[in-house]
Write a protein that holds these residues in place. Structure first.
Motif, PDB file in Angstrom:
ATOM      1  N   GLN A  46       0.813  -1.212   0.000  1.00 53.66           N
ATOM      2  CA  GLN A  46       0.000   0.000   0.000  1.00 53.66           C
ATOM      3  C   GLN A  46       0.850   1.267   0.000  1.00 53.66           C
ATOM      4  N   ILE A  47       0.222   2.368  -0.402  1.00 50.35           N
ATOM      5  CA  ILE A  47       0.868   3.683  -0.368  1.00 50.35           C
ATOM      6  C   ILE A  47      -0.045   4.632   0.396  1.00 50.35           C
ATOM      7  N   ASN A  48       0.513   5.328   1.369  1.00 42.96           N
ATOM      8  CA  ASN A  48      -0.278   6.324   2.089  1.00 42.96           C
ATOM      9  C   ASN A  48      -0.756   7.394   1.114  1.00 42.96           C
ATOM     10  N   ALA A  49      -2.028   7.692   1.152  1.00 42.40           N
ATOM     11  CA  ALA A  49      -2.594   8.693   0.245  1.00 42.40           C
ATOM     12  C   ALA A  49      -1.933  10.053   0.492  1.00 42.40           C
ATOM     13  N   SER A  75       9.252  -7.248  -5.766  1.00 40.17           N
ATOM     14  CA  SER A  75       8.249  -7.142  -6.826  1.00 40.17           C
ATOM     15  C   SER A  75       8.010  -8.447  -7.585  1.00 40.17           C
ATOM     16  N   LEU A  76       8.988  -9.336  -7.643  1.00 41.57           N
ATOM     17  CA  LEU A  76       8.834 -10.582  -8.398  1.00 41.57           C
ATOM     18  C   LEU A  76       7.885 -11.566  -7.716  1.00 41.57           C
ATOM     19  N   LEU A  77       7.548 -11.300  -6.467  1.00 44.06           N
ATOM     20  CA  LEU A  77       6.634 -12.191  -5.744  1.00 44.06           C
ATOM     21  C   LEU A  77       5.218 -12.115  -6.286  1.00 44.06           C
ATOM     22  N   TRP A  78       4.895 -11.027  -6.963  1.00 43.42           N
ATOM     23  CA  TRP A  78       3.512 -10.765  -7.352  1.00 43.42           C
ATOM     24  C   TRP A  78       3.296 -11.023  -8.836  1.00 43.42           C
ATOM     25  N   GLN A  84       4.470  -2.997 -17.385  1.00 44.69           N
ATOM     26  CA  GLN A  84       3.351  -2.071 -17.493  1.00 44.69           C
ATOM     27  C   GLN A  84       3.165  -1.294 -16.193  1.00 44.69           C
ATOM     28  N   GLN A  85       2.820  -0.032 -16.316  1.00 43.99           N
ATOM     29  CA  GLN A  85       2.578   0.771 -15.117  1.00 43.99           C
ATOM     30  C   GLN A  85       1.200   0.453 -14.548  1.00 43.99           C
ATOM     31  N   GLU A  86       1.147   0.223 -13.248  1.00 41.32           N
ATOM     32  CA  GLU A  86      -0.102  -0.054 -12.558  1.00 41.32           C
ATOM     33  C   GLU A  86      -0.377   1.039 -11.538  1.00 41.32           C
ATOM     34  N   ASN A  87      -1.622   1.056 -11.038  1.00 40.86           N
ATOM     35  CA  ASN A  87      -1.987   2.026 -10.014  1.00 40.86           C
ATOM     36  C   ASN A  87      -1.971   1.401  -8.628  1.00 40.86           C
ATOM     37  N   TYR A  88      -1.295   0.254  -8.495  1.00 38.03           N
ATOM     38  CA  TYR A  88      -1.110  -0.360  -7.187  1.00 38.03           C
ATOM     39  C   TYR A  88       0.270  -1.016  -7.170  1.00 38.03           C
ATOM     40  N   GLY A  89       0.694  -1.441  -5.964  1.00 45.00           N
ATOM     41  CA  GLY A  89       2.080  -1.874  -5.823  1.00 45.00           C
ATOM     42  C   GLY A  89       3.004  -0.676  -5.869  1.00 45.00           C
ATOM     43  N   HIS A  90       4.309  -0.939  -5.847  1.00 44.41           N
ATOM     44  CA  HIS A  90       5.282   0.137  -5.713  1.00 44.41           C
ATOM     45  C   HIS A  90       6.282   0.238  -6.857  1.00 44.41           C
ATOM     46  N   ASP A 351      12.395  -1.680   0.549  1.00 41.44           N
ATOM     47  CA  ASP A 351      11.452  -2.784   0.808  1.00 41.44           C
ATOM     48  C   ASP A 351      10.131  -2.547   0.078  1.00 41.44           C
ATOM     49  N   PHE A 352      10.203  -1.915  -1.095  1.00 41.13           N
ATOM     50  CA  PHE A 352       9.028  -1.803  -1.953  1.00 41.13           C
ATOM     51  C   PHE A 352       8.462  -3.197  -2.242  1.00 41.13           C
ATOM     52  N   ASP A 353       7.146  -3.265  -2.333  1.00 41.65           N
ATOM     53  CA  ASP A 353       6.421  -4.487  -2.694  1.00 41.65           C
ATOM     54  C   ASP A 353       6.694  -5.637  -1.742  1.00 41.65           C
ATOM     55  N   GLY A 354       7.132  -5.330  -0.531  1.00 40.50           N
ATOM     56  CA  GLY A 354       7.443  -6.370   0.439  1.00 40.50           C
ATOM     57  C   GLY A 354       6.361  -6.547   1.489  1.00 40.50           C
ATOM     58  N   GLY A 355       5.099  -6.362   1.090  1.00 39.49           N
ATOM     59  CA  GLY A 355       4.019  -6.406   2.064  1.00 39.49           C
ATOM     60  C   GLY A 355       4.068  -5.195   2.972  1.00 39.49           C
ATOM     61  N   THR A 356       4.483  -4.059   2.408  1.00 38.98           N
ATOM     62  CA  THR A 356       4.733  -2.853   3.189  1.00 38.98           C
ATOM     63  C   THR A 356       3.779  -1.728   2.805  1.00 38.98           C
ATOM     64  N   LYS A 357       3.571  -0.821   3.753  1.00 37.97           N
ATOM     65  CA  LYS A 357       2.833   0.411   3.501  1.00 37.97           C
ATOM     66  C   LYS A 357       3.825   1.557   3.556  1.00 37.97           C
ATOM     67  N   VAL A 358       3.959   2.277   2.455  1.00 38.09           N
ATOM     68  CA  VAL A 358       4.964   3.328   2.325  1.00 38.09           C
ATOM     69  C   VAL A 358       4.294   4.633   1.905  1.00 38.09           C
ATOM     70  N   SER A 359       5.083   5.681   1.821  1.00 35.94           N
ATOM     71  CA  SER A 359       4.531   6.998   1.487  1.00 35.94           C
ATOM     72  C   SER A 359       4.910   7.476   0.095  1.00 35.94           C
ATOM     73  N   LEU A 360       5.609   6.626  -0.662  1.00 36.44           N
ATOM     74  CA  LEU A 360       5.961   6.964  -2.044  1.00 36.44           C
ATOM     75  C   LEU A 360       6.252   5.672  -2.769  1.00 36.44           C
ATOM     76  N   ASP A 361       6.112   5.721  -4.098  1.00 35.20           N
ATOM     77  CA  ASP A 361       6.502   4.569  -4.906  1.00 35.20           C
ATOM     78  C   ASP A 361       7.770   4.906  -5.684  1.00 35.20           C
ATOM     79  N   ALA A 362       8.181   4.009  -6.563  1.00 34.79           N
ATOM     80  CA  ALA A 362       9.459   4.191  -7.254  1.00 34.79           C
ATOM     81  C   ALA A 362       9.485   5.426  -8.141  1.00 34.79           C
TER      82      ALA A 362
END
Length: 405
Positions: A46-49, A75-78, A84-90, A351-362
């Motif tokens: 997740q990403i904090n809004a 990221s390879l776990l998913w 492709q760019q998605e609106n979820y994940g990091h 730790d992007f895409d590691g089951g984490t909630k962060v405040s920014l993506d890549a």
């Protein structure tokens, strides 16, 4: 109606019911395979809004000149298509390029206990990745083999490279990295991808599997994840034990292959012993600093200093291991870490895409450059922490060319 006809009609009714039931099962299974993986990840990574982060022209200009590197993303776990760019994940290739990322470590977890926590996890606890592998329709060989899960995720990155050669190159040696960096100086946005294993339990107790992982492209090995394994104790396990005899043999074999040793998630006893035994510098790919975030996820400041004294790298995370996960919190942790061990030993370990909630993506990494400028970091500090330290470390410690396994 004769009894024979009546029985025939009942039989046909049961057959029809069974056929309809089968159809519903197939539809439900298809629905699960199509929609469940995305739903699971959306609830996990997740990403904090937040509104768009303001980036000054000065910060934008400097950020585009940086060699940006990240030491850890799962990221390879998913099941997302990372091209492709998605609106979820990091993380995906478009977002890496928007963030001007030159070097991305793709870490591969193979087992993670359900209900995992930072304090105590039994090694035989039910595994959450098994169910995820089934839901995501991974090959059956991966359902019961951690080694096969590592090979499968490596294969995913190789397919991504084959489909997008202008955008991504797996780096196996110094020459590979040099080619990517040269291409980027000429205007390419190609990303250098480093394969890393998160937890040596995927060896399945067999050092021949370490050599198989090397052949599959792995160049960094994390000794532990959330539980003890045959190499020794996890920071979040039960024993707190030191390296086992098998762990010492594995360490020696990794170093012989010029594989980078990652001590994230290892017990303090293991970290202490590795620092005494290792002949090459080690890394902690993703962590917080205990002095700024009193969490059982983080090892002591003293051990962090010893890793740096041995020439190692410490990747600062973006999730709750740093307590304050805002961009400002990340930058404050970077400041503390630099003051603790010096500017040459600190890196990003999202730790992007590691089951984490962060405040920014890549795609949003320029906000860190912006905030470091505002907080008075020198340009040299910014360049080193954002990626030059990782670049220099890999150019020194990756195999010069292919090393025979």
């Amino acid at each position: 109606m004769t009894k024979e006809n009546q029985n025939r009609r009942i039989s046909k009714g049961w057959q029809l019911t069974a056929s309809i039931t089968s159809i519903f099962i197939i539809i439900a299974l298809g629905f699960t395979l199509i929609f469940a993986p995305a739903a699971i990840e959306k609830g996990t990574n997740q990403i904090n809004a937040h509104p768009p982060y303001p980036i000054s022209q000065e910060a934008s200009r400097l950020h585009q000149q940086l060699t940006v590197a990240d030491l850890h993303a799962d990221s390879l776990l998913w099941n997302r298509d990372l091209s492709q760019q998605e609106n979820y994940g990091h993380v995906d290739l478009p977002r890496l390029q928007q963030g001007n990322v030159a070097i991305q470590t793709f870490a591969v977890p193979t087992k993670s206990p359900r209900g995992q926590n930072y304090s105590r996890n039994e090694s035989d606890a039910p595994d959450g990745i098994t169910m995820l592998a089934m839901i995501q329709a991974w090959p059956p060989a991966t359902w019961n083999s951690l080694y096969q899960r590592a090979l499968y995720q490596s294969g995913k990155l190789h397919k991504l490279e084959q489909s997008n050669p202008e955008d991504l190159k797996i780096i196996r040696n110094q020459s590979d990295l040099g080619m990517v960096l040269t291409a980027r100086q000429q205007g390419s946005q190609q990303v250098a991808a480093l394969l890393a294993l998160e937890g040596a339990h995927a060896f399945e107790g067999n050092l021949d599997n370490l050599e198989g992982l090397y052949e599959a492209g792995y160049r960094m090995i994390g000794l532990h994840h959330f539980f003890d394994n045959r190499l020794g104790g996890s920071l979040h396990g039960v024993s707190g034990s030191r390296l086992s005899l098998f762990g010492r043999r594995a360490l020696a074999r990794m170093e012989a292959l010029n594989m980078i040793v990652d001590l994230a998630h290892s017990s303090e006893s293991v970290v202490d012993e590795v620092l005494k035994l290792a002949k090459r510098p080690v890394v902690i790919s993703h962590t917080g600093i205990l002095g700024t975030c009193d969490s059982p996820r983080n090892i002591s400041d003293n051990l962090i200093q010893r890793i740096a004294e041995k020439g190692g790298l410490i990747g600062i995370g973006f999730w709750d291991a740093i307590c304050d996960t805002s961009p400002e919190g990340i930058v404050n942790t970077l400041r503390y870490a630099i003051d603790l061990v010096g500017e040459d030993h600190i890196a990003l370990g999202s730790d992007f895409d590691g089951g984490t909630k962060v405040s920014l993506d890549a795609s949003e990494l320029a906000v860190l450059t912006e905030l470091m400028i505002r907080k008075g970091f020198s340009e040299t500090e910014i360049r080193k922490v954002m990626g030059e330290n990782v670049q220099k470390f890999l150019m020194k410690h990756l195999p010069e060319e292919k090393t025979e396994a």
